[in-house]
Design a protein around this motif. Structure first.
Motif, PDB file in Angstrom:
ATOM      1  N   ILE A 568     -75.919  50.205  43.909  1.00  0.00           N
ATOM      2  CA  ILE A 568     -77.176  50.899  43.645  1.00  0.00           C
ATOM      3  C   ILE A 568     -77.208  52.216  44.420  1.00  0.00           C
ATOM      4  CG2 ILE A 568     -79.675  50.821  43.971  1.00  0.00           C
ATOM      5  CD1 ILE A 568     -79.617  47.874  43.459  1.00  0.00           C
ATOM      6  N   PHE A 569     -77.410  53.321  43.702  1.00  0.00           N
ATOM      7  CA  PHE A 569     -77.658  54.619  44.325  1.00  0.00           C
ATOM      8  C   PHE A 569     -79.153  54.867  44.460  1.00  0.00           C
ATOM      9  CE2 PHE A 569     -73.360  55.070  42.825  1.00  0.00           C
ATOM     10  CZ  PHE A 569     -72.747  55.834  43.795  1.00  0.00           C
ATOM     11  N   ASP A 570     -79.910  54.504  43.434  1.00  0.00           N
ATOM     12  CA  ASP A 570     -81.355  54.708  43.482  1.00  0.00           C
ATOM     13  C   ASP A 570     -81.987  53.806  42.431  1.00  0.00           C
ATOM     14  OD1 ASP A 570     -83.757  56.288  44.446  1.00  0.00           O
ATOM     15  OD2 ASP A 570     -83.843  56.693  42.300  1.00  0.00           O
ATOM     16  N   ALA A 571     -83.075  53.131  42.813  1.00  0.00           N
ATOM     17  CA  ALA A 571     -83.794  52.268  41.883  1.00  0.00           C
ATOM     18  C   ALA A 571     -85.285  52.530  41.971  1.00  0.00           C
ATOM     19  CB  ALA A 571     -83.479  50.794  42.176  1.00  0.00           C
ATOM     20  N   SER A 591     -71.330  63.817  43.892  1.00  0.00           N
ATOM     21  CA  SER A 591     -71.520  65.251  43.711  1.00  0.00           C
ATOM     22  C   SER A 591     -73.000  65.608  43.720  1.00  0.00           C
ATOM     23  CB  SER A 591     -70.866  65.711  42.407  1.00  0.00           C
ATOM     24  OG  SER A 591     -69.487  65.464  42.414  1.00  0.00           O
ATOM     25  N   LEU A 592     -73.837  64.770  43.090  1.00  0.00           N
ATOM     26  CA  LEU A 592     -75.278  65.017  43.111  1.00  0.00           C
ATOM     27  C   LEU A 592     -75.838  64.887  44.514  1.00  0.00           C
ATOM     28  CD1 LEU A 592     -76.384  63.095  39.890  1.00  0.00           C
ATOM     29  CD2 LEU A 592     -76.298  65.567  40.211  1.00  0.00           C
ATOM     30  N   ARG A 593     -75.336  63.902  45.285  1.00  0.00           N
ATOM     31  CA  ARG A 593     -75.800  63.758  46.671  1.00  0.00           C
ATOM     32  C   ARG A 593     -75.433  64.991  47.495  1.00  0.00           C
ATOM     33  NH1 ARG A 593     -73.499  59.308  47.784  1.00  0.00           N
ATOM     34  NH2 ARG A 593     -75.236  57.853  47.780  1.00  0.00           N
ATOM     35  N   ALA A 594     -74.236  65.525  47.265  1.00  0.00           N
ATOM     36  CA  ALA A 594     -73.849  66.748  47.983  1.00  0.00           C
ATOM     37  C   ALA A 594     -74.671  67.943  47.530  1.00  0.00           C
ATOM     38  CB  ALA A 594     -72.354  67.023  47.781  1.00  0.00           C
ATOM     39  N   ALA A 595     -74.974  68.002  46.216  1.00  0.00           N
ATOM     40  CA  ALA A 595     -75.751  69.131  45.700  1.00  0.00           C
ATOM     41  C   ALA A 595     -77.171  69.143  46.230  1.00  0.00           C
ATOM     42  CB  ALA A 595     -75.770  69.089  44.167  1.00  0.00           C
ATOM     43  N   ALA A 596     -77.687  67.977  46.638  1.00  0.00           N
ATOM     44  CA  ALA A 596     -79.065  67.925  47.152  1.00  0.00           C
ATOM     45  C   ALA A 596     -79.230  68.740  48.426  1.00  0.00           C
ATOM     46  CB  ALA A 596     -79.480  66.476  47.404  1.00  0.00           C
ATOM     47  N   GLY A 597     -78.144  68.951  49.163  1.00  0.00           N
ATOM     48  CA  GLY A 597     -78.241  69.707  50.401  1.00  0.00           C
ATOM     49  C   GLY A 597     -78.161  71.204  50.233  1.00  0.00           C
ATOM     50  N   TRP A 618     -83.853  61.884  41.796  1.00  0.00           N
ATOM     51  CA  TRP A 618     -83.154  61.418  43.000  1.00  0.00           C
ATOM     52  C   TRP A 618     -82.694  62.591  43.859  1.00  0.00           C
ATOM     53  CZ3 TRP A 618     -77.473  60.660  43.718  1.00  0.00           C
ATOM     54  CH2 TRP A 618     -77.181  59.955  44.885  1.00  0.00           C
ATOM     55  N   VAL A 619     -82.155  63.621  43.223  1.00  0.00           N
ATOM     56  CA  VAL A 619     -81.724  64.816  43.961  1.00  0.00           C
ATOM     57  C   VAL A 619     -82.914  65.482  44.643  1.00  0.00           C
ATOM     58  CG1 VAL A 619     -80.787  67.142  43.675  1.00  0.00           C
ATOM     59  CG2 VAL A 619     -79.690  65.226  42.541  1.00  0.00           C
ATOM     60  N   HIS A 620     -84.065  65.540  43.959  1.00  0.00           N
ATOM     61  CA  HIS A 620     -85.262  66.145  44.573  1.00  0.00           C
ATOM     62  C   HIS A 620     -85.684  65.373  45.820  1.00  0.00           C
ATOM     63  CE1 HIS A 620     -89.113  68.134  44.961  1.00  0.00           C
ATOM     64  NE2 HIS A 620     -89.708  66.955  44.932  1.00  0.00           N
ATOM     65  N   ARG A 621     -85.642  64.041  45.768  1.00  0.00           N
ATOM     66  CA  ARG A 621     -86.012  63.264  46.948  1.00  0.00           C
ATOM     67  C   ARG A 621     -85.011  63.452  48.076  1.00  0.00           C
ATOM     68  NH1 ARG A 621     -87.416  59.632  42.844  1.00  0.00           N
ATOM     69  NH2 ARG A 621     -85.420  58.551  43.012  1.00  0.00           N
ATOM     70  N   LEU A 622     -83.712  63.465  47.744  1.00  0.00           N
ATOM     71  CA  LEU A 622     -82.701  63.648  48.790  1.00  0.00           C
ATOM     72  C   LEU A 622     -82.785  65.021  49.438  1.00  0.00           C
ATOM     73  CD1 LEU A 622     -79.514  62.009  47.204  1.00  0.00           C
ATOM     74  CD2 LEU A 622     -81.017  61.062  48.957  1.00  0.00           C
TER      75      LEU A 622
END
Length: 833
Positions: A568-571, A591-597, A618-622
């Motif tokens: 699970i990445f996000d639920a 890649s999306l987790r890295a892009a969040a920064g 998910w990216v917005h929250r991260l």
């Protein structure tokens, strides 16, 4: 009155003065010298008016006394202004030590003008002389002669002094030009005064003086108003200035020819400092490159934000009067000139700062033409070096991409090895368990197995779990001191007694809600009621088992939940969970987790629009941005959301709501992050967008993730429905072509139609007994056709919009409509409308 040729010199001189006055007024140069020049020009123009009046009176046979008095009345202040103008070219004018001299000359002129106008002591009368008339000197006429001759000699001396002083080269050049213009006029004026004093009347100044004065005014206008003068001594063969300038130009042209062979920008800057004999500093938009010449440290401290205002070459001495504040700032940092390179480019712009001694070598128009050619070549060198650096950066990025691909291949291989190792470990665990059951000997603890916490007074379940998980520990309830003193466990098993609303059970629900990453199994008589009552609070993976399940089934459920938790990445959105173990899917999520920064725009490509939208949330929250997530799926909604977006917001634009380049630039300027969701065949970001792009695979390409997602939806449905119903693994293949959202809806529909007496979860996974006569194909088809009808109704029969609502591709929707016979309904609805 007839026109006489005697009018011609004075008239031509007056017309010249009008033209010179117009030139002086239009000149951008404004300082004390220009103001003195305009006043001096006005006085001399009044003198020409007196001459024309004199000739007119003589032609009419009338007395010429008023015209002669006007002529001399204009001459007296003109001489005083000439003195002040000459004094302004001397170094003492800047120092202020002899500033009383001009005031004394003005006081003397005012006294002489009063005697001239109100008494006959300076001019007693007027007598004819040849074709004109001249004055009859009074007893104090010598005061005028002293002013004229003394001022002429004084101005000559001051200008000679100014050409030899150690001031700036520009001031010496202006003094030389003034001296060249003044000599003929002073010689004629002194000659006229001496001849008149000796009563020699064969020579008159009315025809000669206007020509000399006009010549003086033309040259003086050039010297006072022109920013860059020519060096007079350069045109004298054999002069020292000509020799030094020739050597200087030769050095510059040699440097121009060698620029292409220079290795680095720093070397070019050092060579430039040696050629110009001045400190040089090159400041770019990001980091400075300094010349080692003395004084560059002070110059490098020039405010970088001030440099953005320079879009053309600025010389400090040329803006002293027009921009005094900027002039003082340049002088305080010892900067003589600023040369911009590509000032309107955000990537290539730079500024060259030149030290004080630059103005000693470069001050004439010819100097600047030669040096600007050098600056042009330097700009080309800087741009070429930057292009080379970008090419090297591109090669480095390509190499990094290759290394990343190799790393991904190694990760994929490692993942396969880990899967094989996991399978072998499970086989080993089962073998060990069988041996324990046969010999009644407890096997040693396996370090790779997780630790399990049991919250119940259930000794049999505890002992059974220890056969699977040797590190199992048991506590009475969630409020036990021992449990509260330990760290959060990885796996939790809790038994709920008959009273689901007891204090222990309420605290258990709070504990599970406070730890959303915890994997838990709840069983017992009131487990189903407990799950249904707290479904909204129990975020994460929580399984509800029947009243008292066998220990082996409970252990297998724990292992499956552990595997699901790791995928699970996000639920946050139960309808669109981001779950998967597929290597391509995990790379995309990483890649999306890295892009969040990073604040750059993000482009997500996927056939499943719902999954892409969940990934954007998910990216917005991260990212931790304080704003809100705004969603736009059509042009009208896009315009509304763009107007409402504020700094820190994230705008998720779903195709066809695609902002143009100007809109994307505006969002970036306002601090709004753009997440563009496109189909795989959509546009790609250009280099100007500076965007990151991630390909998110659809569920049909992630067959290994289908059981995980189905199990997640089963758990969520069972949590709310107070039931224990499961799908058959063989039926999952029929659901593989759906999107994630439709998979969740289909799983729910199948579970709702499953008979309540279906068997519980089998050992190998999730299954359902079809003994009740459930035909999964018919059930799924009926459900799909109903969902598609609703989507077509919401979209007014628009296939593309209906496909976006369902999160599938238009081609897939068209195929399903043909399969379920929905095309005719759409055509009928279109004809009726």
């Amino acid at each position: 009155m007839e026109f006489n040729l005697l009018f011609l010199p004075a008239l031509i001189a007056l017309l010249f003065k009008v033209g010179i006055f117009t030139y002086a007024r239009l000149s951008p140069r404004r300082n004390l010298q220009t103001r003195l020049y305009l006043a001096f020009l006005s006085a001399l123009a009044l003198q020409n008016v007196g001459e024309l009046w004199l000739f007119g009176l003589l032609q009419q046979g009338r007395p010429a006394d008023p015209a002669v008095h006007l002529y001399y009345a204009a001459t007296v202040p003109a001489i005083a202004l000439l003195f002040h103008l000459g004094f302004s070219f001397t170094p003492q004018a800047d120092a202020g030590r002899l500033s009383w001299l001009p005031r004394g000359v003005y006081a003397y002129s005012a006294m002489l003008l009063a005697l001239l106008v109100f008494t006959p002591w300076v001019i007693a009368g007027v007598v004819p002389m040849n074709y004109s008339a001249t004055r009859v000197p009074g007893p104090l006429y010598f005061l005028f002669e002293i002013q004229a001759i003394g001022t002429g000699l004084a101005v000559l001396g001051m200008l000679l002094h100014g050409t030899r002083q150690r001031c700036t080269a520009e001031k010496r050049t202006r003094a030389s030009a003034m001296l060249l213009a003044l000599v003929p006029m002073i010689v004629i004026v002194i000659t006229v005064v001496v001849l008149l004093h000796l009563e020699i009347h064969w020579f008159n100044a009315t025809a000669v003086v206007p020509i000399a004065v006009t010549y003086f005014l033309v040259v003086t206008a050039y010297a006072v108003h022109q920013r860059r003068l020519f060096e007079i001594r350069f045109f004298i063969p054999g002069s020292s200035v000509r020799r030094s300038k020739t050597v200087f130009y030769r050095r510059i042209r040699a440097l121009i020819s060698e620029i292409a062979d220079l290795g680095t920008v720093g070397e070019a800057v050092r060579r430039l400092a040696d050629t110009l004999h001045c400190p040089v500093v090159l400041l770019s938009g990001r980091a400075p490159v300094l010349s080692p010449a003395a004084g560059s440290e002070i110059m490098a401290g020039f405010p970088s934000e001030q440099l953005n205002a320079f879009d053309e070459t600025v010389v400090a001495s040329e803006i002293s009067a027009t921009s005094p504040e900027l002039y003082r700032q340049l002088r305080s940092h010892q900067v003589a000139a600023v040369v911009p390179f590509y000032p309107h480019s955000r990537q290539a712009r730079g500024w060259l700062l030149l030290g004080d001694s630059f103005s000693e070598s470069v001050y004439t128009g010819l100097d600047f033409r030669v040096v600007e050619e050098l600056f042009e070549k330097l700009g080309e060198l800087f741009l070429d070096r930057m292009v080379e650096m970008r090419a090297e950066l591109g090669q480095a990025q390509e190499l990094a991409t290759q290394l990343a691909q190799r790393n991904q291949m190694l990760e994929s291989r490692l993942h396969r090895v880990e899967n094989a190792n996991t399978a072998l470990r499970r086989i080993n665990e089962r073998v060990l368990r069988d041996e324990v059951l046969a010999s009644r000997v407890v096997a040693p603890a396996a370090p790779s197995l997780p630790e399990v916490i049991l919250l119940a007074r259930d000794k049999g379940t505890r002992d059974g779990l220890r056969e699977w998980f040797p590190q199992t520990q048991s506590y009475v309830s969630v409020r036990s001191r021992g449990f509260l003193a330990r760290a959060t466990p990885e796996l939790l098993v809790a038994r709920v007694a008959d009273d689901w609303d007891s204090a222990d059970n309420r605290r258990l629900a709070e504990y599970l809600a406070e730890h959303p990453a915890l994997t838990a199994v709840v069983y017992g008589p009131a487990a189903a009621e407990f799950g249904a009552r707290n479904a909204d609070r129990l975020a994460g993976v929580v399984a509800i088992m029947e009243s008292d399940p066998p220990v082996d089934r409970l252990a297998r459920q724990l292992l499956r939940l552990r595997t699901l938790r790791g995928a699970i990445f996000d639920a946050s959105d139960p309808a669109q969970p981001l779950i998967g173990e597929d290597a391509v899917f995990r790379r995309a999520m990483n890649s999306l987790r890295a892009a969040a920064g990073f604040p750059q725009p993000l482009w997500i490509r996927s056939e499943d629009t719902g999954q892409a939208q969940a990934a954007a949330a998910w990216v917005h929250r991260l990212s931790g941005n304080p704003g809100v997530l705004r969603v736009a799926d059509d042009e009208q909604t896009l315009d509304t959301q763009m107007r409402l977006a504020r700094k820190g917001d994230t705008l998720s634009a779903i195709r066809p709501a695609c902002p143009g380049p100007d809109a994307r630039a505006e969002l970036s300027t306002r601090g709004v992050r753009l997440v563009q969701i496109l189909a795989p065949e959509g546009d790609r970001p250009s280099a100007d967008d500076n965007a990151m792009m991630v390909e998110l695979p659809c569920l049909s390409k992630r067959t290994s993730d289908l059981p995980l997602l189905a199990h997640f939806f089963e758990l969520a449905w069972n949590l709310r429905a107070r039931q224990q119903r499961w799908l058959d693994v063989s039926d999952l293949e029929r659901l593989s072509s759906m999107s994630v959202a439709m998979l969740g809806q289909s799983v729910r529909a199948v579970l709702e139609a499953t008979e309540p007496d279906s068997p519980t979860e089998p050992e190998g996974g999730v299954e359902v007994d079809a003994a009740g006569g459930v035909d999964l194909d018919t059930l799924v088809s009926a459900y799909e056709s109903g969902v598609i009808r609703q989507a077509l109704s919401r979209s007014d029969g628009n296939n593309s919009k209906a496909a976006r609502i369902l999160g599938i591709r238009p081609n897939t929707l068209h195929y399903k409509m043909e399969r379920y016979g929905l095309g005719g309904e759409r055509k009928k609805k279109t004809r009726e409308s």
